[in-house]
Design an enzyme around this catalytic site. Structure first.
Site, PDB file in Angstrom:
ATOM      1  CG  ASP A 120      -1.741  -1.229   1.376  1.00 19.12           C
ATOM      2  OD1 ASP A 120      -2.220  -1.734   0.347  1.00 19.12           O
ATOM      3  OD2 ASP A 120      -1.861  -1.717   2.506  1.00 19.12           O
ATOM      4  CE  LYS A 164       2.984  -2.326  -4.494  1.00 22.43           C
ATOM      5  NZ  LYS A 164       2.827  -2.147  -3.061  1.00 22.43           N
ATOM      6  N   GLY A 209      -4.270  -4.179  -4.509  1.00 19.15           N
ATOM      7  CA  GLY A 209      -5.226  -3.260  -5.095  1.00 19.15           C
ATOM      8  C   GLY A 209      -4.535  -1.946  -5.387  1.00 19.15           C
ATOM      9  CG  HIS A 210      -1.979  -1.069  -8.114  1.00 18.29           C
ATOM     10  ND1 HIS A 210      -1.252  -1.533  -9.178  1.00 18.29           N
ATOM     11  CD2 HIS A 210      -1.286  -1.392  -7.018  1.00 18.29           C
ATOM     12  CE1 HIS A 210      -0.159  -2.123  -8.739  1.00 18.29           C
ATOM     13  NE2 HIS A 210      -0.155  -2.059  -7.425  1.00 18.29           N
ATOM     14  CB  THR A 254      -6.774 -10.268   1.226  1.00 15.90           C
ATOM     15  OG1 THR A 254      -6.199 -11.319   0.434  1.00 15.90           O
ATOM     16  CG2 THR A 254      -5.713  -9.216   1.496  1.00 15.90           C
ATOM     17  CD  GLN A 284       0.756  -8.643  -2.430  1.00 14.76           C
ATOM     18  OE1 GLN A 284       1.556  -9.263  -3.089  1.00 14.76           O
ATOM     19  NE2 GLN A 284      -0.502  -8.573  -2.773  1.00 14.76           N
ATOM     20  N   GLY A 324       5.715  12.042  -4.377  1.00 11.32           N
ATOM     21  CA  GLY A 324       4.283  12.194  -4.630  1.00 11.32           C
ATOM     22  C   GLY A 324       3.699  13.214  -3.673  1.00 11.32           C
TER      23      GLY A 324
HETATM   24  P1  IMP Z   1      -2.726 -12.767   1.848  1.00  7.96           P
HETATM   25  O1  IMP Z   1      -1.799 -12.196   0.832  1.00  7.96           O
HETATM   26  O2  IMP Z   1      -4.183 -12.528   1.533  1.00  7.96           O
HETATM   27  O3  IMP Z   1      -2.432 -14.197   2.147  1.00  7.96           O
HETATM   28  O4  IMP Z   1      -2.494 -11.982   3.228  1.00  7.96           O
HETATM   29  C1  IMP Z   1      -1.279 -12.104   3.961  1.00  7.96           C
HETATM   30  C2  IMP Z   1      -0.888 -10.770   4.589  1.00  7.96           C
HETATM   31  O5  IMP Z   1      -0.506  -9.865   3.563  1.00  7.96           O
HETATM   32  C3  IMP Z   1      -2.008 -10.071   5.362  1.00  7.96           C
HETATM   33  O6  IMP Z   1      -1.434  -9.376   6.455  1.00  7.96           O
HETATM   34  C4  IMP Z   1      -2.558  -9.079   4.347  1.00  7.96           C
HETATM   35  O7  IMP Z   1      -3.198  -7.989   4.965  1.00  7.96           O
HETATM   36  C5  IMP Z   1      -1.276  -8.672   3.662  1.00  7.96           C
HETATM   37  N1  IMP Z   1      -1.486  -8.192   2.296  1.00  7.96           N
HETATM   38  C6  IMP Z   1      -1.711  -8.921   1.192  1.00  7.96           C
HETATM   39  N2  IMP Z   1      -1.822  -8.140   0.119  1.00  7.96           N
HETATM   40  C7  IMP Z   1      -1.642  -6.879   0.547  1.00  7.96           C
HETATM   41  C8  IMP Z   1      -1.581  -5.621  -0.134  1.00  7.96           C
HETATM   42  O8  IMP Z   1      -1.719  -5.503  -1.352  1.00  7.96           O
HETATM   43  N3  IMP Z   1      -1.359  -4.543   0.673  1.00  7.96           N
HETATM   44  C9  IMP Z   1      -1.167  -4.645   2.007  1.00  7.96           C
HETATM   45  N4  IMP Z   1      -1.204  -5.793   2.657  1.00  7.96           N
HETATM   46  C10 IMP Z   1      -1.424  -6.908   1.936  1.00  7.96           C
END
Ligand code: IMP
Length: 426
Positions: free
Chosen positions: A13, A16, A40-41, A128, A223, A412
């Site tokens: 987050d 990016k 998510g972007h 998530t 991520q 930014g």
């Molecule tokens: P997973 O990727 O859904 O398995 O989640 C594993 C961990 O990564 C959790 O703490 C999520 O909140 C975190 N996470 C996964 N994708 C993102 C992202 O795009 N931004 C921030 N945290 C993420």
């Protein structure tokens, strides 16, 4: 620009989407190389907001080729929804290519993700719930189904049957929960395959080909470094490698093909999900940052935990990713604070730690050591040049760069494409 890898240096987050979108303008090809729709972007173009989870934001430019690499796990229903929402807004998806080697997320992956989290109780990761971990587990266990098999009727039929039977046994017997219906899953995935097959390609061939032609390629990570399966705050990580090295694996190019690596960091730090976070703020400054920065997840809507910029993490990200440059996003969020702080080290018992520890036990006992700087009161959202930023904002950036150990190339100051200051020739 040539070939550039863009990664997140914190817990994801970092903004990016905006930097990718900005750099995508100079790129011919944009490759997403890992993760799935856990990312998510948000990109704002001409006051229109686009929320993308799987498709590289370069898709917003008509003439760019956008690639989803083999390191990505794909939920076809989400991808089709994303394609449709772009097309409904007049954006062509003709130039999208999806790796035939990318693994597919099935409904049982989501059920397993949720069941595993539930069974962990207070030790849950805070995933998530998108089935990301179980999909990568199947990949590593060599039972996954790739795009190649998804679009092959016979392969899909037999592989899916084995998988549904096996996963239903686990869901029923281990987690005491309902499984999925093979026939229903097969039918919906056959229909997804029909829609997606025209995009499926050997993307390693494409990417190496365009590099050979001297074109500019942008590899975008999802991520961030601290969510990396190998180098992050394990086990509170995602199941892929968001760090720069994974760009080669997830796109099918060799390390000799990468020219530059840029790491994105927010001017402060945020985290969603569980796990230690040394500079987390529990006071009104944390609430101010959360509100000003709109710190709520693009994917899950969860509020993000907020804290000061952590220079220990910055240094770690520079090392793990071999960063040439930093891009600092959302500097405008800190405007109007009387004082701003940068964490330069951690106090751990009687020691000062300068290098990010592998042990979560150690990390959770670390107290941040702060350097305090004067804030700036001016609105900086229309600043186009570094020299025009308030003196204190420049001083802040200078210290961030010194503490992390990399020059800052991009700053930014707002969510729009135009609200970007570039200080180096990329
Ligand atoms: P997973 O990727 O859904 O398995 O989640 C594993 C961990 O990564 C959790 O703490 C999520 O909140 C975190 N996470 C996964 N994708 C993102 C992202 O795009 N931004 C921030 N945290 C993420």
């Amino acid at each position: 620009m040539s070939t550039v890898v863009l990664i997140g240096t914190q817990w994801g987050d970092e903004g990016k989407g905006k930097v990718t979108d900005f750099l995508a303008e100079r790129a011919d090809v944009i490759v997403r190389y890992q993760g799935g729709n856990n990312a998510g972007h948000t990109v704002v173009v001409d006051d229109k907001e686009y929320k993308l989870h799987l498709i590289p934001s370069g898709i917003l430019y008509r003439d760019k080729t956008c690639i989803i690499g083999s390191g990505v796990v794909i939920d076809p229903a989400v991808l089709i929804e994303e394609l449709k929402s772009l097309e409904d807004r007049g954006i062509s998806t003709e130039n999208l290519k999806i790796s035939q080697r990318a693994h597919v997320i099935f409904p049982y992956h989501k059920l397993l993700d949720q069941a595993e989290e539930k069974s962990k109780g207070s030790k849950k990761i805070g995933t998530t719930s998108r089935g990301i971990g179980p999909a990568y587990m199947d990949k590593a266990a060599r039972v996954g189904i790739r795009m190649l098999e998804l679009i092959d009727q016979d392969e899909l039929t037999s592989l899916l049957e084995e998988n549904v039977l096996g996963k239903n046994r686990i869901l029923n017997k281990v987690f005491d929960s309902e499984g999925t219906d093979y026939q229903a899953v097969l039918e919906s995935y056959q229909s997804y395959a029909e829609t997606l097959k025209r995009y499926v390609a050997d993307v390693s061939l494409i990417v190496n080909g365009v590099i050979e032609e001297g074109k500019n390629v942008l590899f975008e990570g999802a991520q961030g470094t601290l969510l990396d399966l190998d180098h992050g705050t394990y086990p509170y990580v995602t199941s892929s490698n968001p760090t720069a090295g994974a760009a080669c694996l997830g796109a099918g190019v060799g390390p000799t093909k990468i020219d530059r690596v840029i790491g994105i960091a927010k001017a402060y730090t945020t985290r969603v999900g569980e796990g230690p976070f040394p500079t987390e703020l529990f006071d009104e400054v944390g609430a101010f940052i959360q509100e000003q920065g709109g710190e709520f997840g693009t994917t899950t809507g969860r509020p993000r935990r907020c804290g000061w910029f952590d220079g220990v993490i910055g240094r770690y990200a520079v090392r793990i990713n071999g960063l040439n440059y930093l891009a600092i996003t959302k500097l405008d969020v800190l405007s109007r604070l009387e004082k701003v702080k940068i964490c330069t080290g951690y106090r751990y018992h009687d020691d000062i730690i300068k290098d990010f520890p592998a042990s979560l036990k150690v990390l959770s006992e670390c107290e941040p050591v702060y350097e305090e700087l004067p804030g700036w009161q001016e609105d900086i959202t229309n600043t186009g040049k570094l020299e025009d930023l308030p003196f204190n904002a420049r001083k802040y950036l200078e210290r961030v760069s010194e503490v992390a150990g990399a020059p800052i190339a991009i700053i930014g100051v707002g969510s729009k494409r135009s609200q970007t200051i570039v200080t180096s020739d990329l």
